[in-house]
Scaffold this motif. Structure first.
Motif, PDB file in Angstrom:
ATOM      1  N   PRO A 161      -6.707  15.826   0.583  1.00  0.00           N
ATOM      2  CA  PRO A 161      -6.469  14.380   0.710  1.00  0.00           C
ATOM      3  C   PRO A 161      -6.973  13.854   2.055  1.00  0.00           C
ATOM      4  O   PRO A 161      -7.032  14.590   3.044  1.00  0.00           O
ATOM      5  CB  PRO A 161      -4.951  14.254   0.628  1.00  0.00           C
ATOM      6  CG  PRO A 161      -4.498  15.500  -0.047  1.00  0.00           C
ATOM      7  CD  PRO A 161      -5.457  16.566   0.391  1.00  0.00           C
ATOM      8  N   THR A 217       0.827  -1.190   0.000  1.00  0.00           N
ATOM      9  CA  THR A 217       0.000   0.000   0.000  1.00  0.00           C
ATOM     10  C   THR A 217       0.867   1.248   0.000  1.00  0.00           C
ATOM     11  O   THR A 217       1.762   1.375   0.832  1.00  0.00           O
ATOM     12  CB  THR A 217      -0.893   0.012   1.262  1.00  0.00           C
ATOM     13  OG1 THR A 217      -1.625  -1.203   1.298  1.00  0.00           O
ATOM     14  CG2 THR A 217      -1.849   1.182   1.254  1.00  0.00           C
ATOM     15  N   GLU A 255       0.885   5.397  -9.070  1.00  0.00           N
ATOM     16  CA  GLU A 255      -0.246   5.438  -8.140  1.00  0.00           C
ATOM     17  C   GLU A 255      -1.576   5.240  -8.881  1.00  0.00           C
ATOM     18  O   GLU A 255      -2.486   4.601  -8.351  1.00  0.00           O
ATOM     19  CB  GLU A 255      -0.252   6.755  -7.342  1.00  0.00           C
ATOM     20  CG  GLU A 255      -1.124   6.655  -6.121  1.00  0.00           C
ATOM     21  CD  GLU A 255      -0.859   7.716  -5.066  1.00  0.00           C
ATOM     22  OE1 GLU A 255      -1.847   8.201  -4.496  1.00  0.00           O
ATOM     23  OE2 GLU A 255       0.304   8.057  -4.808  1.00  0.00           O
ATOM     24  N   LEU A 311       1.008   7.266   2.988  1.00  0.00           N
ATOM     25  CA  LEU A 311       0.622   8.664   2.927  1.00  0.00           C
ATOM     26  C   LEU A 311       1.551   9.450   3.835  1.00  0.00           C
ATOM     27  O   LEU A 311       1.864   9.000   4.934  1.00  0.00           O
ATOM     28  CB  LEU A 311      -0.828   8.846   3.407  1.00  0.00           C
ATOM     29  CG  LEU A 311      -1.898   8.226   2.522  1.00  0.00           C
ATOM     30  CD1 LEU A 311      -3.260   8.360   3.177  1.00  0.00           C
ATOM     31  CD2 LEU A 311      -1.906   8.876   1.163  1.00  0.00           C
ATOM     32  N   LEU A 315     -12.052   8.839  -3.447  1.00  0.00           N
ATOM     33  CA  LEU A 315     -10.645   8.653  -3.078  1.00  0.00           C
ATOM     34  C   LEU A 315      -9.952   9.997  -3.228  1.00  0.00           C
ATOM     35  O   LEU A 315     -10.197  10.714  -4.200  1.00  0.00           O
ATOM     36  CB  LEU A 315      -9.974   7.632  -4.011  1.00  0.00           C
ATOM     37  CG  LEU A 315      -8.484   7.395  -3.795  1.00  0.00           C
ATOM     38  CD1 LEU A 315      -8.271   6.440  -2.614  1.00  0.00           C
ATOM     39  CD2 LEU A 315      -7.837   6.822  -5.044  1.00  0.00           C
ATOM     40  N   SER A 316      -9.104  10.335  -2.263  1.00  0.00           N
ATOM     41  CA  SER A 316      -8.382  11.603  -2.341  1.00  0.00           C
ATOM     42  C   SER A 316      -7.026  11.431  -1.669  1.00  0.00           C
ATOM     43  O   SER A 316      -6.922  11.377  -0.449  1.00  0.00           O
ATOM     44  CB  SER A 316      -9.206  12.701  -1.646  1.00  0.00           C
ATOM     45  OG  SER A 316      -8.629  13.960  -1.840  1.00  0.00           O
ATOM     46  N   THR A 317      -5.990  11.297  -2.487  1.00  0.00           N
ATOM     47  CA  THR A 317      -4.622  11.148  -1.989  1.00  0.00           C
ATOM     48  C   THR A 317      -3.842  12.410  -2.365  1.00  0.00           C
ATOM     49  O   THR A 317      -4.355  13.251  -3.112  1.00  0.00           O
ATOM     50  CB  THR A 317      -3.926   9.909  -2.599  1.00  0.00           C
ATOM     51  OG1 THR A 317      -3.569  10.185  -3.958  1.00  0.00           O
ATOM     52  CG2 THR A 317      -4.809   8.666  -2.526  1.00  0.00           C
ATOM     53  N   PRO A 318      -2.627  12.555  -1.897  1.00  0.00           N
ATOM     54  CA  PRO A 318      -1.857  13.743  -2.294  1.00  0.00           C
ATOM     55  C   PRO A 318      -1.654  13.857  -3.807  1.00  0.00           C
ATOM     56  O   PRO A 318      -1.539  14.953  -4.336  1.00  0.00           O
ATOM     57  CB  PRO A 318      -0.525  13.552  -1.569  1.00  0.00           C
ATOM     58  CG  PRO A 318      -0.877  12.749  -0.363  1.00  0.00           C
ATOM     59  CD  PRO A 318      -1.941  11.798  -0.831  1.00  0.00           C
ATOM     60  N   TYR A 366      -4.149   2.301  -7.750  1.00  0.00           N
ATOM     61  CA  TYR A 366      -5.514   2.582  -7.303  1.00  0.00           C
ATOM     62  C   TYR A 366      -6.583   2.185  -8.315  1.00  0.00           C
ATOM     63  O   TYR A 366      -7.740   1.989  -7.929  1.00  0.00           O
ATOM     64  CB  TYR A 366      -5.660   4.038  -6.861  1.00  0.00           C
ATOM     65  CG  TYR A 366      -5.192   4.218  -5.438  1.00  0.00           C
ATOM     66  CD1 TYR A 366      -5.884   3.639  -4.379  1.00  0.00           C
ATOM     67  CD2 TYR A 366      -4.039   4.931  -5.145  1.00  0.00           C
ATOM     68  CE1 TYR A 366      -5.451   3.770  -3.072  1.00  0.00           C
ATOM     69  CE2 TYR A 366      -3.585   5.067  -3.838  1.00  0.00           C
ATOM     70  CZ  TYR A 366      -4.306   4.484  -2.808  1.00  0.00           C
ATOM     71  OH  TYR A 366      -3.866   4.611  -1.514  1.00  0.00           O
ATOM     72  N   ARG A 383     -16.102   4.522  -0.706  1.00  0.00           N
ATOM     73  CA  ARG A 383     -14.989   4.905   0.184  1.00  0.00           C
ATOM     74  C   ARG A 383     -14.745   3.823   1.236  1.00  0.00           C
ATOM     75  O   ARG A 383     -13.612   3.435   1.510  1.00  0.00           O
ATOM     76  CB  ARG A 383     -15.268   6.247   0.870  1.00  0.00           C
ATOM     77  CG  ARG A 383     -15.051   7.456   0.009  1.00  0.00           C
ATOM     78  CD  ARG A 383     -15.035   8.745   0.818  1.00  0.00           C
ATOM     79  NE  ARG A 383     -16.244   8.969   1.597  1.00  0.00           N
ATOM     80  CZ  ARG A 383     -17.348   9.581   1.143  1.00  0.00           C
ATOM     81  NH1 ARG A 383     -17.389  10.027  -0.105  1.00  0.00           N
ATOM     82  NH2 ARG A 383     -18.388   9.748   1.928  1.00  0.00           N
ATOM     83  N   SER A 396      -7.045   9.817   4.333  1.00  0.00           N
ATOM     84  CA  SER A 396      -6.516   8.452   4.338  1.00  0.00           C
ATOM     85  C   SER A 396      -7.542   7.503   3.731  1.00  0.00           C
ATOM     86  O   SER A 396      -8.665   7.415   4.226  1.00  0.00           O
ATOM     87  CB  SER A 396      -6.196   8.003   5.762  1.00  0.00           C
ATOM     88  OG  SER A 396      -5.896   6.614   5.748  1.00  0.00           O
ATOM     89  N   PRO A 397      -7.172   6.765   2.681  1.00  0.00           N
ATOM     90  CA  PRO A 397      -8.120   5.807   2.121  1.00  0.00           C
ATOM     91  C   PRO A 397      -8.406   4.639   3.062  1.00  0.00           C
ATOM     92  O   PRO A 397      -9.418   3.964   2.929  1.00  0.00           O
ATOM     93  CB  PRO A 397      -7.445   5.322   0.830  1.00  0.00           C
ATOM     94  CG  PRO A 397      -6.035   5.746   0.917  1.00  0.00           C
ATOM     95  CD  PRO A 397      -5.930   6.835   1.919  1.00  0.00           C
TER      96      PRO A 397
END
Length: 200
Positions: free
Chosen positions: A32, A2, A101, A5, A61-64, A105, A181, A34-35
């Motif tokens: 962002p 994984t 990434e 983050l 989903l929201s990551t950097p 994902y 989510r 944490s998923p």
């Protein structure tokens, strides 16, 4: 494995963006999270109205580096878009880290959407340029569930490129985004457990 983050606060204001791009607007609006432990639908972090007066956004989903959200005119229930936060018109404009990434994902989101919708078949589609049917000039992948039915031993499904294409309702979108989510978090936790047990 994984993708980790960063523990520090995320700064999304430094990403390259295009002020006329709706996906850049979404990327700049939603921070962002944490998923593994996503916010509930009631959280202001994922409020669909943050993009008002533009169309509501249902973030899954929201990551950097990335953001994924439901298509507002879905081909089927659970149709979502995944794109880099930074403005990249075509796939070849994405950075190497974004590409890694995105690949990671896409698989996680595919599993989460299949679980949330109970539809076990799906398309992953990515268009580059007007001639290739790209509408928004910010590279993105579509994950499109494909419900079908068996008719006399022959499997039929919605033809590619055709589907309901009706506006996503706010209540339905918020509920579905919340379910996806949660499923993303479940899939990631299960993968982490398999990694720890040496099964991946």
């Amino acid at each position: 494995m994984t993708p980790p983050l960063p523990s520090s606060a995320f700064d999304i204001s430094t990403s390259s963006s295009d002020s006329s791009c709706p996906f850049c607007h979404i990327a700049q609006t939603y921070p962002p999270f944490s998923p593994l432990s996503p916010p509930p639908s009631t959280s202001p972090l994922v409020s669909p109205t943050l993009t008002s007066p533009a169309p509501q956004t249902f973030v899954v989903l929201s990551t950097p580096l990335l953001i994924a959200f439901l298509d507002i005119m879905p081909l089927s229930q659970g149709h979502l878009l995944l794109c880099p936060r930074s403005h990249a018109p075509k796939l070849t404009d994405a950075s190497a880290s974004e590409a890694r990434e995105l690949g990671y994902y896409l698989r996680i989101l595919s599993a989460a959407v299949a679980r949330a919708t109970d539809v076990k078949d799906w398309n992953v589609v990515q268009n580059n340029g007007m001639a290739a049917a790209q509408v928004v000039e910010h590279m993105h992948f579509h994950v499109i569930p494909r419900p079908g039915m068996r008719v006399k031993e022959r499997f039929t499904s919605t033809m590619f490129g055709r589907g309901q294409r009706e506006d996503l309702e706010e209540d339905e979108g918020a509920e579905l985004a919340g379910m996806i989510r949660e499923c993303v978090g479940e899939v990631l936790k299960e993968e982490g457990e398999r990694e720890r047990n040496g099964k991946l």
